[in-house]
Design a protein around this motif. Structure first.
Motif, PDB file in Angstrom:
ATOM      1  N   GLU A   1       0.729  -1.336   0.038  1.00  0.00           N
ATOM      2  CA  GLU A   1      -0.011  -0.103   0.053  1.00  0.00           C
ATOM      3  C   GLU A   1       0.825   1.324   0.152  1.00  0.00           C
ATOM      4  N   TYR A   2       2.003   1.439   0.678  1.00  0.00           N
ATOM      5  CA  TYR A   2       2.875   2.357   0.974  1.00  0.00           C
ATOM      6  C   TYR A   2       3.486   2.570  -0.477  1.00  0.00           C
ATOM      7  N   PHE A   3       3.773   1.541  -1.158  1.00  0.00           N
ATOM      8  CA  PHE A   3       4.570   1.529  -2.337  1.00  0.00           C
ATOM      9  C   PHE A   3       3.470   2.019  -3.456  1.00  0.00           C
ATOM     10  N   PHE A   4       2.403   1.617  -3.358  1.00  0.00           N
ATOM     11  CA  PHE A   4       1.301   2.381  -4.464  1.00  0.00           C
ATOM     12  C   PHE A   4       1.337   3.529  -4.179  1.00  0.00           C
ATOM     13  N   SER A   5       1.024   4.000  -2.935  1.00  0.00           N
ATOM     14  CA  SER A   5       0.975   5.457  -2.604  1.00  0.00           C
ATOM     15  C   SER A   5       2.319   6.287  -3.394  1.00  0.00           C
ATOM     16  N   TYR A   6       3.355   5.839  -3.079  1.00  0.00           N
ATOM     17  CA  TYR A   6       4.750   6.230  -3.530  1.00  0.00           C
ATOM     18  C   TYR A   6       4.642   6.442  -5.022  1.00  0.00           C
ATOM     19  N   PHE A   7       4.141   5.384  -5.766  1.00  0.00           N
ATOM     20  CA  PHE A   7       3.983   5.252  -6.990  1.00  0.00           C
ATOM     21  C   PHE A   7       3.334   6.084  -7.632  1.00  0.00           C
ATOM     22  N   ILE A   8       1.834   6.252  -7.295  1.00  0.00           N
ATOM     23  CA  ILE A   8       1.027   7.165  -7.926  1.00  0.00           C
ATOM     24  C   ILE A   8       1.209   8.590  -7.768  1.00  0.00           C
ATOM     25  N   SER A   9       1.689   8.924  -6.804  1.00  0.00           N
ATOM     26  CA  SER A   9       1.880  10.164  -6.471  1.00  0.00           C
ATOM     27  C   SER A   9       3.287  10.754  -7.181  1.00  0.00           C
ATOM     28  N   GLY A  10       4.275   9.835  -7.381  1.00  0.00           N
ATOM     29  CA  GLY A  10       5.301  10.054  -8.239  1.00  0.00           C
ATOM     30  C   GLY A  10       4.912  10.289  -9.734  1.00  0.00           C
TER      31      GLY A  10
END
Length: 198
Positions: free
Chosen positions: A146-155
């Motif tokens: 979930e943290y990875f996805f948040s990082y990925f989508i924001s980036g």
């Protein structure tokens, strides 16, 4: 033959109105745009505007809904977003989609952080990503994912915004490849800093 002529005229009218709306939204929020100024800007009668839309809000809603549908079609082309071989083709389609709708995308990504469409795009990708994860691994994604996805989508959103704001000098293929390297290879990105995108 007459229907084709009418359809073509309607498409032309809507295209003119959309161009005018984009121009005005570069300068002000949708709340401050009136039908009169939009109609005057593109030299179209107010009555003609009301044949297609209730007001500027309705017009923006229709445009955003259509773009959301088009994006969902792209998303549905790919059986899974977590399969490595799908990443680059998917990104190329996404960046091509953004390029094709450059004017409205500039408004959405650069002028309106709380856009319905932007939230819809994020929501669609998020749902698909976590659905794919559950199908592949037969379990819900962990907190780390979930943290990875948040990082990925924001980036990705920041990268798209920067691409739009700096004139889209790279092609969709180039910017997609750059994004793929960032997503899949992390620090390896720095290896190709001194090499031009190709």
């Amino acid at each position: 033959m007459e229907k084709i002529h009418v359809d073509r005229r309607v498409r032309k009218t809507k295209s003119q109105l959309q161009s005018g709306l984009i121009q005005l939204m570069q300068e002000k929020s949708i709340q401050k745009i009136t039908v009169s100024e939009l109609s005057n800007l593109v030299d179209i009668n107010r009555g003609t505007f009301y044949l297609h839309y209730k007001d500027a809000f309705d017009m923006l809603d229709q445009i955003e809904n259509k773009l959301a549908e088009d994006f969902l079609e792209i998303l549905n082309h790919y059986p899974s977003l977590i399969v490595k071989s799908n990443v680059l083709p998917f990104l190329i389609e996404v960046f091509s989609f953004i390029e094709e709708n450059e004017g409205m995308m500039r408004v959405i990504f650069c002028k309106n952080d709380d856009s319905f469409l932007l939230n819809q795009l994020k929501s669609s990708v998020k749902k698909r990503f976590f659905d794919d994860w559950q199908k592949k691994y037969l379990t819900q994604a962990s907190k780390k994912i979930e943290y990875f996805f948040s990082y990925f989508i924001s980036g990705c959103i920041s990268l798209i915004t920067h691409w739009l704001e700096t004139g889209m000098n790279e092609s969709p293929e180039q910017i997609a490849k750059l994004t793929e390297i960032m997503i899949l290879k992390g620090n390896d990105f720095f290896v190709m800093i001194d090499h031009p995108l190709s």
